[in-house]
Design a protein around this motif. Structure first.
Motif, short mmCIF file in Angstrom:
data_model
loop_
_atom_site.label_atom_id
_atom_site.label_comp_id
_atom_site.label_asym_id
_atom_site.label_seq_id
_atom_site.Cartn_x
_atom_site.Cartn_y
_atom_site.Cartn_z
N PRO A 130 0.93 -1.35 -0.05
CA PRO A 130 0.21 -0.15 -0.08
C PRO A 130 0.95 1.32 0.07
O PRO A 130 0.98 2.01 0.90
CB PRO A 130 -0.89 -0.02 1.34
CG PRO A 130 0.03 -1.02 2.07
CD PRO A 130 0.84 -1.88 1.41
N VAL A 131 1.38 1.41 -1.25
CA VAL A 131 2.24 2.56 -1.43
C VAL A 131 1.76 3.76 -2.19
O VAL A 131 1.68 3.66 -3.26
CB VAL A 131 3.84 2.20 -1.97
CG1 VAL A 131 4.68 3.44 -1.99
CG2 VAL A 131 4.47 0.82 -1.28
N SER A 132 1.24 4.67 -1.72
CA SER A 132 0.48 5.99 -2.28
C SER A 132 1.55 6.82 -2.87
O SER A 132 2.92 6.40 -2.65
CB SER A 132 -0.25 6.65 -1.10
OG SER A 132 0.72 7.25 -0.37
N ASP A 133 1.39 7.79 -3.88
CA ASP A 133 2.11 8.72 -4.30
C ASP A 133 3.18 9.25 -3.13
O ASP A 133 4.04 9.81 -3.43
CB ASP A 133 1.41 9.66 -5.15
CG ASP A 133 0.89 9.07 -6.57
OD1 ASP A 133 1.31 7.84 -6.69
OD2 ASP A 133 0.06 9.49 -7.15
N ALA A 134 2.17 9.60 -2.25
CA ALA A 134 2.81 10.34 -0.98
C ALA A 134 3.97 9.77 -0.29
O ALA A 134 4.96 10.11 -0.01
CB ALA A 134 1.83 11.01 -0.02
N HIS A 135 3.61 8.38 -0.22
CA HIS A 135 4.34 7.67 0.55
C HIS A 135 5.81 7.32 -0.62
O HIS A 135 6.71 7.45 0.09
CB HIS A 135 4.01 6.08 0.54
CG HIS A 135 2.74 6.09 1.86
ND1 HIS A 135 1.75 5.48 1.52
CD2 HIS A 135 2.95 6.57 3.10
CE1 HIS A 135 1.03 5.54 2.49
NE2 HIS A 135 1.59 6.07 3.61
N ALA A 136 5.46 7.19 -1.65
CA ALA A 136 6.61 7.15 -2.64
C ALA A 136 7.50 8.28 -2.69
O ALA A 136 8.89 8.15 -2.58
CB ALA A 136 6.06 6.92 -4.12
N ASP A 137 6.97 9.39 -2.64
CA ASP A 137 7.60 10.68 -2.45
C ASP A 137 8.49 10.78 -1.34
O ASP A 137 9.75 11.05 -1.05
CB ASP A 137 6.96 11.88 -2.74
CG ASP A 137 6.42 12.24 -4.08
OD1 ASP A 137 7.25 11.60 -4.88
OD2 ASP A 137 5.66 12.91 -4.14
N ARG A 138 7.90 10.44 0.02
CA ARG A 138 8.55 10.32 1.44
C ARG A 138 9.55 9.25 1.17
O ARG A 138 10.69 9.62 1.67
CB ARG A 138 7.72 9.98 2.39
CG ARG A 138 7.92 9.88 3.63
CD ARG A 138 8.59 11.13 4.09
NE ARG A 138 9.04 11.35 5.44
CZ ARG A 138 9.30 12.11 6.33
NH1 ARG A 138 9.09 13.24 5.94
NH2 ARG A 138 9.74 11.74 7.43
N TYR A 139 9.56 7.99 0.59
CA TYR A 139 10.58 7.04 0.67
C TYR A 139 11.81 7.73 -0.13
O TYR A 139 13.01 7.53 0.43
CB TYR A 139 9.89 5.76 -0.09
CG TYR A 139 11.05 4.85 -0.23
CD1 TYR A 139 11.43 4.06 1.07
CD2 TYR A 139 11.69 4.37 -1.32
CE1 TYR A 139 12.58 3.10 0.82
CE2 TYR A 139 12.70 3.28 -1.36
CZ TYR A 139 12.84 2.75 -0.70
OH TYR A 139 14.05 1.80 -0.48
N VAL A 140 11.65 8.01 -1.30
CA VAL A 140 12.76 8.62 -2.12
C VAL A 140 13.36 9.93 -1.41
O VAL A 140 14.71 9.92 -1.27
CB VAL A 140 12.20 9.24 -3.58
CG1 VAL A 140 13.40 9.88 -4.39
CG2 VAL A 140 11.68 8.18 -4.46
N ASP A 141 12.73 10.59 -0.58
CA ASP A 141 13.34 11.82 -0.03
C ASP A 141 14.03 11.09 1.53
O ASP A 141 15.24 11.68 1.53
CB ASP A 141 12.20 12.61 0.40
CG ASP A 141 12.73 13.68 1.30
OD1 ASP A 141 13.87 14.23 1.01
OD2 ASP A 141 12.21 14.03 2.27
#
Length: 300
Positions: A130-141
């Motif tokens: 369950p990786v949302s777009d916000a989670h994805a951006d957070r992970y990359v950051d």
């Protein structure tokens, strides 16, 4: 007891995603992808005994990621310092030009970092976590903190999923199939093992490696010259493998050395137990700051 949450902490996306066993497939995908950078792959093949130390190399890489994810700040800093020290002593030869170059050039470190992060994120999302777009951006950051430990300037590292995609568009013209990438492909499909273990390799590893290869982008398949099954088939197989791996209870998986997750839970408490399912129900995961182990707040 040292209650230091470490580089990321239990309210990070990294803490949750890296606990899922499908990350092993993502790690193999990253190796396939990294091998398509001619200078980067020469740095590996000219300085590594990976053909003779197959599992040792994979376990050391997994141990490094585990330490950065779940270890204390001090342990993460020490692991990064060891890696930087090794890289400083290594160089590689471009056989076409005769040029010798350092393997810790920022361009090469950035490629390795981005290939890893793209692989972890792509496989996690594609297998249904369950990786949302916000989670994805957070992970990359968040992963810019890890980039700092291998010697990169976090300000020069992609901080969002969009910036990561832009990076790949920029670097793609310099990627190519080489003899070294062909050697890595062969190695990852059938790594050398004792004869008695060959049936196990064919039954398990070869299938897992094929799934990892299938998740590469089409342009990577084209460079390698080996077709992959249709995307829907790859996704179905990846999802099925993920379910099989998760059928092994976490307490069993996590007891394998070096027990990073169990040690982190002992240090911080059972309530910090990682799980991708927490991405659905823990709003603090998108609300906290990542401090980058002394490198300043890396939040966007």
């Amino acid at each position: 007891m040292d209650r230091d949450p470490g580089l990321f902490g239990p309210h990070s996306v990294t803490w949750q995603l890296h606990s899922d066993p499908v990350m092993w497939i993502a790690g193999v995908r990253a190796l396939y992808l990294q091998a398509l950078h001619p200078r980067a792959v020469r740095g590996v093949t000219q300085n590594s005994d990976f053909r003779q130390d197959t599992w040792g190399r994979l376990m050391r890489t997994a141990g490094f990621v585990g330490t950065l994810t779940y270890g204390t700040t001090r342990a993460a800093e020490r692991a990064g310092a060891r890696v930087r020290g090794i890289h400083r002593r290594l160089d590689a030869l471009d056989p076409a030009t005769g040029e010798r170059y350092r393997v810790d050039e920022p361009e090469l470190l950035l490629w390795v970092h981005c290939a890893e992060i793209d692989s972890y994120l792509h496989v996690a999302r594609r297998c249904g976590l369950p990786v949302s777009d916000a989670h994805a951006d957070r992970y990359v950051d968040e992963q810019r903190a890890a980039a700092r430990l291998v010697g990169l300037d976090p300000g020069e590292v992609p901080a969002t999923e969009g910036e990561l995609a832009d990076y790949f568009e920029k670097v793609r013209p310099g990627l190519a199939a080489t003899q070294e990438s062909a050697d890595v492909y062969d190695f990852l499909r059938r790594p050398p093992i004792p004869p008695l273990l060959v049936p196990l390799r064919e039954a398990l590893w070869t299938k897992l490696s094929a799934v990892a290869y299938g998740t590469l982008p089409p342009w990577a398949h084209a460079l390698y010259g080996h077709p992959a099954p249709p995307p829907a088939t790859v996704t179905r197989r990846l999802t099925a493998v993920g379910r099989i791996l998760r059928a092994i209870p976490p307490e069993v998986r996590w007891r394998l050395p070096p027990r990073h997750i169990l040690r982190a839970m002992d240090r911080l408490g059972p309530h910090t137990r990682p799980s991708p399912s927490r991405l659905r129900r823990d709003p603090a995961i998108l609300g906290g700051a990542v401090h980058g182990a002394g490198g300043g707040d890396l939040s966007s």
